[in-house]
Design a protein around this motif. Structure first.
Motif, PDB file in Angstrom:
ATOM      1  N   ALA A 214       0.822  -1.206   0.000  1.00  0.00           N
ATOM      2  CA  ALA A 214       0.000   0.000   0.000  1.00  0.00           C
ATOM      3  C   ALA A 214       0.855   1.255   0.000  1.00  0.00           C
ATOM      4  O   ALA A 214       0.427   2.313  -0.480  1.00  0.00           O
ATOM      5  N   ASN A 215       2.081   1.163   0.520  1.00  0.00           N
ATOM      6  CA  ASN A 215       2.972   2.322   0.555  1.00  0.00           C
ATOM      7  C   ASN A 215       3.374   2.765  -0.848  1.00  0.00           C
ATOM      8  O   ASN A 215       3.549   3.952  -1.117  1.00  0.00           O
ATOM      9  N   VAL A 216       3.530   1.793  -1.739  1.00  0.00           N
ATOM     10  CA  VAL A 216       3.866   2.125  -3.125  1.00  0.00           C
ATOM     11  C   VAL A 216       2.715   2.877  -3.771  1.00  0.00           C
ATOM     12  O   VAL A 216       2.906   3.866  -4.483  1.00  0.00           O
ATOM     13  N   GLN A 217       1.506   2.404  -3.520  1.00  0.00           N
ATOM     14  CA  GLN A 217       0.332   3.078  -4.083  1.00  0.00           C
ATOM     15  C   GLN A 217       0.225   4.507  -3.544  1.00  0.00           C
ATOM     16  O   GLN A 217      -0.053   5.443  -4.298  1.00  0.00           O
ATOM     17  N   THR A 218       0.456   4.689  -2.258  1.00  0.00           N
ATOM     18  CA  THR A 218       0.385   6.019  -1.653  1.00  0.00           C
ATOM     19  C   THR A 218       1.425   6.947  -2.261  1.00  0.00           C
ATOM     20  O   THR A 218       1.136   8.093  -2.625  1.00  0.00           O
ATOM     21  N   ALA A 219       2.642   6.440  -2.403  1.00  0.00           N
ATOM     22  CA  ALA A 219       3.718   7.248  -2.967  1.00  0.00           C
ATOM     23  C   ALA A 219       3.435   7.599  -4.424  1.00  0.00           C
ATOM     24  O   ALA A 219       3.662   8.735  -4.856  1.00  0.00           O
ATOM     25  N   ALA A 220       2.937   6.625  -5.179  1.00  0.00           N
ATOM     26  CA  ALA A 220       2.645   6.856  -6.588  1.00  0.00           C
ATOM     27  C   ALA A 220       1.528   7.881  -6.754  1.00  0.00           C
ATOM     28  O   ALA A 220       1.553   8.710  -7.665  1.00  0.00           O
ATOM     29  N   THR A 221       0.563   7.826  -5.874  1.00  0.00           N
ATOM     30  CA  THR A 221      -0.539   8.785  -5.931  1.00  0.00           C
ATOM     31  C   THR A 221      -0.051  10.203  -5.657  1.00  0.00           C
ATOM     32  O   THR A 221      -0.474  11.164  -6.311  1.00  0.00           O
ATOM     33  N   GLN A 222       0.888  10.338  -4.722  1.00  0.00           N
ATOM     34  CA  GLN A 222       1.344  11.671  -4.328  1.00  0.00           C
ATOM     35  C   GLN A 222       2.467  12.197  -5.211  1.00  0.00           C
ATOM     36  O   GLN A 222       2.511  13.382  -5.518  1.00  0.00           O
ATOM     37  N   LEU A 223       3.374  11.325  -5.633  1.00  0.00           N
ATOM     38  CA  LEU A 223       4.561  11.780  -6.357  1.00  0.00           C
ATOM     39  C   LEU A 223       4.455  11.641  -7.868  1.00  0.00           C
ATOM     40  O   LEU A 223       5.282  12.189  -8.591  1.00  0.00           O
ATOM     41  N   GLY A 224       3.456  10.903  -8.350  1.00  0.00           N
ATOM     42  CA  GLY A 224       3.298  10.742  -9.790  1.00  0.00           C
ATOM     43  C   GLY A 224       3.364   9.291 -10.216  1.00  0.00           C
ATOM     44  O   GLY A 224       4.389   8.638 -10.058  1.00  0.00           O
ATOM     45  N   ASN A 225       2.275   8.768 -10.754  1.00  0.00           N
ATOM     46  CA  ASN A 225       2.170   7.357 -11.095  1.00  0.00           C
ATOM     47  C   ASN A 225       2.686   7.115 -12.511  1.00  0.00           C
ATOM     48  O   ASN A 225       1.913   6.962 -13.452  1.00  0.00           O
ATOM     49  N   THR A 226       3.992   7.065 -12.680  1.00  0.00           N
ATOM     50  CA  THR A 226       4.573   6.936 -14.016  1.00  0.00           C
ATOM     51  C   THR A 226       4.387   5.547 -14.614  1.00  0.00           C
ATOM     52  O   THR A 226       4.270   5.404 -15.828  1.00  0.00           O
ATOM     53  N   TRP A 227       4.373   4.518 -13.784  1.00  0.00           N
ATOM     54  CA  TRP A 227       4.220   3.173 -14.334  1.00  0.00           C
ATOM     55  C   TRP A 227       2.821   2.959 -14.878  1.00  0.00           C
ATOM     56  O   TRP A 227       2.621   2.226 -15.829  1.00  0.00           O
ATOM     57  N   ASN A 228       1.846   3.589 -14.276  1.00  0.00           N
ATOM     58  CA  ASN A 228       0.477   3.478 -14.766  1.00  0.00           C
ATOM     59  C   ASN A 228       0.355   4.093 -16.148  1.00  0.00           C
ATOM     60  O   ASN A 228      -0.347   3.588 -17.019  1.00  0.00           O
ATOM     61  N   ILE A 229       1.073   5.201 -16.368  1.00  0.00           N
ATOM     62  CA  ILE A 229       1.077   5.832 -17.683  1.00  0.00           C
ATOM     63  C   ILE A 229       1.696   4.898 -18.716  1.00  0.00           C
ATOM     64  O   ILE A 229       1.240   4.780 -19.843  1.00  0.00           O
ATOM     65  N   TYR A 230       2.738   4.204 -18.296  1.00  0.00           N
ATOM     66  CA  TYR A 230       3.497   3.358 -19.213  1.00  0.00           C
ATOM     67  C   TYR A 230       2.694   2.141 -19.665  1.00  0.00           C
ATOM     68  O   TYR A 230       2.622   1.839 -20.847  1.00  0.00           O
ATOM     69  N   ALA A 231       2.096   1.434 -18.705  1.00  0.00           N
ATOM     70  CA  ALA A 231       1.369   0.212 -19.050  1.00  0.00           C
ATOM     71  C   ALA A 231       0.376  -0.093 -17.940  1.00  0.00           C
ATOM     72  O   ALA A 231       0.655  -0.852 -17.023  1.00  0.00           O
ATOM     73  N   ALA A 232      -0.788   0.516 -18.018  1.00  0.00           N
ATOM     74  CA  ALA A 232      -1.766   0.424 -16.934  1.00  0.00           C
ATOM     75  C   ALA A 232      -2.201  -1.008 -16.667  1.00  0.00           C
ATOM     76  O   ALA A 232      -2.555  -1.363 -15.545  1.00  0.00           O
ATOM     77  N   TRP A 233      -2.182  -1.840 -17.690  1.00  0.00           N
ATOM     78  CA  TRP A 233      -2.673  -3.195 -17.509  1.00  0.00           C
ATOM     79  C   TRP A 233      -1.653  -4.103 -16.828  1.00  0.00           C
ATOM     80  O   TRP A 233      -1.977  -5.165 -16.342  1.00  0.00           O
ATOM     81  N   ASP A 234      -0.392  -3.694 -16.791  1.00  0.00           N
ATOM     82  CA  ASP A 234       0.654  -4.502 -16.185  1.00  0.00           C
ATOM     83  C   ASP A 234       1.186  -3.917 -14.881  1.00  0.00           C
ATOM     84  O   ASP A 234       1.573  -4.643 -13.972  1.00  0.00           O
ATOM     85  N   TYR A 235       1.244  -2.579 -14.790  1.00  0.00           N
ATOM     86  CA  TYR A 235       1.848  -1.906 -13.643  1.00  0.00           C
ATOM     87  C   TYR A 235       0.881  -0.844 -13.118  1.00  0.00           C
ATOM     88  O   TYR A 235       0.941   0.311 -13.515  1.00  0.00           O
ATOM     89  N   PRO A 236      -0.027  -1.222 -12.231  1.00  0.00           N
ATOM     90  CA  PRO A 236      -1.050  -0.279 -11.785  1.00  0.00           C
ATOM     91  C   PRO A 236      -0.516   0.887 -10.967  1.00  0.00           C
ATOM     92  O   PRO A 236      -1.063   1.977 -11.030  1.00  0.00           O
ATOM     93  N   TYR A 237       0.546   0.664 -10.180  1.00  0.00           N
ATOM     94  CA  TYR A 237       1.088   1.739  -9.356  1.00  0.00           C
ATOM     95  C   TYR A 237       2.604   1.699  -9.379  1.00  0.00           C
ATOM     96  O   TYR A 237       3.203   0.639  -9.251  1.00  0.00           O
ATOM     97  N   GLY A 238       3.220   2.866  -9.537  1.00  0.00           N
ATOM     98  CA  GLY A 238       4.670   2.889  -9.474  1.00  0.00           C
ATOM     99  C   GLY A 238       5.264   4.258  -9.692  1.00  0.00           C
ATOM    100  O   GLY A 238       4.684   5.104 -10.359  1.00  0.00           O
ATOM    101  N   VAL A 239       6.406   4.460  -9.096  1.00  0.00           N
ATOM    102  CA  VAL A 239       7.119   5.728  -9.219  1.00  0.00           C
ATOM    103  C   VAL A 239       8.583   5.435  -9.484  1.00  0.00           C
ATOM    104  O   VAL A 239       9.263   4.842  -8.653  1.00  0.00           O
TER     105      VAL A 239
END
Length: 207
Positions: A103-128
């Motif tokens: 859940a910490n990754v999701q929180t960080a991605a939400t606050q700092l920018g979810n770049t992995w979701n932009i890249y491939a939403a179907w494979d990497y839902p949350y990431g920074v």
């Protein structure tokens, strides 16, 4: 006098315990593209603002009048400190896979920018993941963490990925850039000043 000193100590503890990451606006009201670290004073720009840009391209915009005027690249140490505030350990050698959602990754991605979701939403839902100022291998290094739809959370260190400064396609990375912090009067200085005023008042009362 004793009560006055106790009050100062409690105030110092209160100030140190209020450190937090706070969302702020960057270019327009409500954009929330800045994460302000009240402990370090650093203002972190959302990774999506530099998504897909090379190290050289971002650096060029640090100039006066540039898109990122007043910013600079963060170091690995600064990024690791930021991630530790999200309870994610990216210290050297900490790269690992965890067979569960974090859940910490999701929180960080939400606050700092979810770049992995932009890249491939179907494979990497949350990431920074972002480029830093630290040179590692052929180019500047990257730090980050991401989740995959098939389960594991992966933490990356500068020992895992290096980014060529002029590489055209660097998805899914943004850049960890920070504004040079304003130099506030340290809390200790405020407390010291308060102590002097208090001592002065006590001395005047006695005289």
């Amino acid at each position: 006098m004793r009560h006055f000193l106790i009050t100062l100590v409690l105030a110092a503890i209160s100030i140190s315990s209020n450190a937090a990451l706070v969302s702020k606006d960057w270019q327009s009201t409500g954009d929330n593209l800045i994460t302000h670290d009240t402990e370090t004073g650093l203002n972190w720009l959302n990774l999506t603002a530099t998504y897909g840009a090379t190290f050289d391209a971002v650096t060029h915009e640090f100039r006066i009048g540039g898109q990122f005027e007043g910013f600079r690249y963060a170091t690995d140490a600064e990024v690791e400190d930021l991630w530790l505030k999200f309870d994610i350990d990216l210290s050297t050698g900490a790269a690992t896979s965890v067979p569960d959602w974090d859940a910490n990754v999701q929180t960080a991605a939400t606050q700092l920018g979810n770049t992995w979701n932009i890249y491939a939403a179907w494979d990497y839902p949350y990431g920074v993941s972002g480029i830093t100022a630290t040179v590692s291998g052929p180019g500047h290094s990257a730090l980050g963490a991401y989740q995959t739809d098939w389960g594991p959370t992966v933490y990356e260190t500068n020992g895992v990925i290096t980014i060529s400064d002029t590489l055209a396609n660097i998805q899914p990375y943004g850049s960890y850039i920070v504004s040079v912090p304003e130099v506030p009067l340290p809390a200790a200085a405020w407390l010291f000043g308060s102590a002097l005023l208090g001592l002065g008042a006590i001395k005047r009362k006695r005289s």
